[in-house]
Design an enzyme around this catalytic site. Structure first.
Site, PDB file in Angstrom:
ATOM      1  N   GLU A   1       0.843  -1.202   0.000  1.00 31.19           N
ATOM      2  CA  GLU A   1       0.000   0.000   0.000  1.00 31.19           C
ATOM      3  C   GLU A   1       0.876   1.250   0.000  1.00 31.19           C
ATOM      4  O   GLU A   1       1.688   1.443   0.914  1.00 31.19           O
ATOM      5  CB  GLU A   1      -0.914   0.034   1.228  1.00 31.19           C
TER       6      GLU A   1
ATOM      7  N   HIS B   1      -3.583   9.883  14.416  1.00 30.38           N
ATOM      8  CA  HIS B   1      -3.296   8.462  14.651  1.00 30.38           C
ATOM      9  C   HIS B   1      -2.884   8.255  16.111  1.00 30.38           C
ATOM     10  O   HIS B   1      -3.369   7.330  16.780  1.00 30.38           O
ATOM     11  CB  HIS B   1      -2.187   8.011  13.690  1.00 30.38           C
TER      12      HIS B   1
HETATM   13  P1  0O2 Z   1      -1.539   1.625  10.550  1.00 33.61           P
HETATM   14  O1  0O2 Z   1      -1.078   1.650  11.957  1.00 33.61           O
HETATM   15  O2  0O2 Z   1      -1.183   2.883   9.818  1.00 33.61           O
HETATM   16  O3  0O2 Z   1      -1.116   0.396   9.810  1.00 33.61           O
HETATM   17  P2  0O2 Z   1     -11.464   0.472   4.387  1.00 33.61           P
HETATM   18  O4  0O2 Z   1     -12.090  -0.856   4.657  1.00 33.61           O
HETATM   19  O5  0O2 Z   1     -11.076   0.695   2.966  1.00 33.61           O
HETATM   20  O6  0O2 Z   1     -12.210   1.633   4.984  1.00 33.61           O
HETATM   21  P3  0O2 Z   1      -8.744  -0.177   5.160  1.00 33.61           P
HETATM   22  O7  0O2 Z   1      -8.759  -1.419   4.376  1.00 33.61           O
HETATM   23  O8  0O2 Z   1      -8.149  -0.231   6.524  1.00 33.61           O
HETATM   24  O9  0O2 Z   1     -10.171   0.471   5.305  1.00 33.61           O
HETATM   25  O10 0O2 Z   1      -7.945   0.810   4.287  1.00 33.61           O
HETATM   26  P4  0O2 Z   1      -7.827   2.366   4.340  1.00 33.61           P
HETATM   27  O11 0O2 Z   1      -9.043   3.037   4.855  1.00 33.61           O
HETATM   28  O12 0O2 Z   1      -7.421   2.737   2.979  1.00 33.61           O
HETATM   29  O13 0O2 Z   1      -6.718   2.696   5.442  1.00 33.61           O
HETATM   30  C1  0O2 Z   1      -5.548   2.014   5.637  1.00 33.61           C
HETATM   31  C2  0O2 Z   1      -4.563   2.898   6.367  1.00 33.61           C
HETATM   32  O14 0O2 Z   1      -4.785   4.283   6.069  1.00 33.61           O
HETATM   33  C3  0O2 Z   1      -4.674   2.844   7.878  1.00 33.61           C
HETATM   34  O15 0O2 Z   1      -3.956   1.747   8.356  1.00 33.61           O
HETATM   35  C4  0O2 Z   1      -4.025   4.162   8.283  1.00 33.61           C
HETATM   36  O16 0O2 Z   1      -2.610   4.120   8.154  1.00 33.61           O
HETATM   37  C5  0O2 Z   1      -4.554   5.090   7.218  1.00 33.61           C
HETATM   38  N1  0O2 Z   1      -5.844   5.680   7.642  1.00 33.61           N
HETATM   39  C6  0O2 Z   1      -7.059   5.400   7.170  1.00 33.61           C
HETATM   40  N2  0O2 Z   1      -7.993   6.145   7.761  1.00 33.61           N
HETATM   41  C7  0O2 Z   1      -7.356   6.941   8.656  1.00 33.61           C
HETATM   42  C8  0O2 Z   1      -7.792   7.964   9.584  1.00 33.61           C
HETATM   43  O17 0O2 Z   1      -8.971   8.289   9.706  1.00 33.61           O
HETATM   44  N3  0O2 Z   1      -6.812   8.552  10.339  1.00 33.61           N
HETATM   45  C9  0O2 Z   1      -5.499   8.231  10.207  1.00 33.61           C
HETATM   46  N4  0O2 Z   1      -4.623   8.864  10.979  1.00 33.61           N
HETATM   47  N5  0O2 Z   1      -5.065   7.272   9.357  1.00 33.61           N
HETATM   48  C10 0O2 Z   1      -5.973   6.637   8.579  1.00 33.61           C
HETATM   49  P5  0O2 Z   1      -4.257   1.128   9.780  1.00 33.61           P
HETATM   50  O18 0O2 Z   1      -4.225  -0.335   9.667  1.00 33.61           O
HETATM   51  O19 0O2 Z   1      -5.505   1.717  10.347  1.00 33.61           O
HETATM   52  O20 0O2 Z   1      -3.116   1.640  10.702  1.00 33.61           O
END
Ligand code: 0O2
Length: 277
Positions: free
Chosen positions: A146, A162
């Site tokens: 990603e 975060h």
């Molecule tokens: P980490 O700790 O960064 O690994 P979806 O089902 O599409 O809504 P999905 O599959 O989790 O969700 O993918 P999405 O939404 O594209 O987001 C994946 C990553 O984007 C997250 O990983 C975060 O790093 C970042 N992200 C998404 N939404 C937010 C948000 O509202 N705030 C912040 N700060 N980051 C966000 P992880 O696994 O959550 O965390």
């Protein structure tokens, strides 16, 4: 990883292709940044970071998705390998997306535009999920990676949000959430203001880098003890730095100073070789 009780060794084997993918991609994108710099063109890539998701984070995501920890997680959790590219300006992100689209070493699987369509939280970023092949000792393996593409302002907001989200276990108190929403609006405004004066900023950075190079070269000429025979050139360099915004003139003086340093170094080497004998 065929069963739920996964041991440390199985995890460490599981991570091998992801670690390799992250390692390779960070190097590849840092090299692109360096190429822009060498060609003296504004780089759409300012910083490149890479990380492999932790075991805990994978387990909690698997729990949220209500899935067992087996081979399926590689298919359903697509951000185990993550590359974050930070840009200065919003339109740089489109350039980076195009760069990814044009690459032959990866295939785009999905794009998520949280810039034109921010999340409810206020989160802005452009996500591109790609399939990327690494060659391991057991042959080629394709993994998902990603890419998170953000401006510095977007990254600042997302990093803070975060941490708060982590601290409050995803339930950020309302009064803080309100501030975060306002900050998200301010961060989008910052990006659009900076975009408006993008040309001016890039030009200023170009001058600034040239000034810095000229100052460093002048300093080296002092240190090499080659000042007296190059007095006129140094004076001209100081005068240009104070007076001119003509980039050609500044580049010309930088090239002349670089030549002096190169020649002085050559002589220095010959003298040192002689002394060593
Ligand atoms: P980490 O700790 O960064 O690994 P979806 O089902 O599409 O809504 P999905 O599959 O989790 O969700 O993918 P999405 O939404 O594209 O987001 C994946 C990553 O984007 C997250 O990983 C975060 O790093 C970042 N992200 C998404 N939404 C937010 C948000 O509202 N705030 C912040 N700060 N980051 C966000 P992880 O696994 O959550 O965390």
């Amino acid at each position: 990883m065929e069963e739920i009780s996964v041991n440390e060794e199985q995890w460490s084997h599981f991570f091998i292709p992801y670690e390799q993918a992250v390692g390779e991609l960070v190097v590849k994108f840092i090299h692109l940044k360096k190429e822009y710099r060498k060609r003296k063109i504004h780089s759409p890539i300012e910083f490149v970071f890479g990380r492999v998701k932790t075991v805990n984070s994978i387990l909690s995501k698997a729990k949220i998705l209500n899935m067992p920890v087996d081979q399926e997680i590689s298919e359903h959790i697509r951000d185990i390998a993550g590359i974050r590219i930070i840009s200065q300006f919003v339109d740089d992100i489109d350039t980076v997306v195009q760069m990814i689209e044009q690459r032959s070493d990866m295939r785009i699987v999905e794009k998520k535009d949280y810039i034109r369509y921010p999340k409810k939280s206020g989160y802005r970023s452009y996500h591109v999920i790609v399939a990327y092949e690494v060659i391991t000792i057991n042959g080629p393996i394709e993994v998902y990676v990603e890419f998170q593409l953000r401006t510095m302002a977007m990254n600042f907001w997302a990093t803070i949000e975060h941490s708060l989200s982590y601290k409050y276990d995803g339930k950020i108190p309302e009064h803080i959430q309100l501030r975060l929403t306002q900050a998200a609006v301010a961060s989008a405004k910052l990006d659009s203001e900076m975009f408006e004066i993008r040309g001016e900023i890039i030009q200023a950075q170009l001058y600034f880098n040239l000034y810095r190079e000229i100052q460093n070269l002048t300093q080296m000429i002092y240190l090499l003890g080659a000042i007296s025979e190059n007095q006129d050139l140094i004076e001209k360099a100081n005068q240009y730095m104070n007076e001119t915004e003509n980039i050609d003139k500044l580049e010309d003086i930088r090239n002349q100073l670089a030549k002096v340093v190169e020649d002085a170094n050559k002589i220095g080497l010959i003298v040192r070789d002689g002394n060593d004998d």
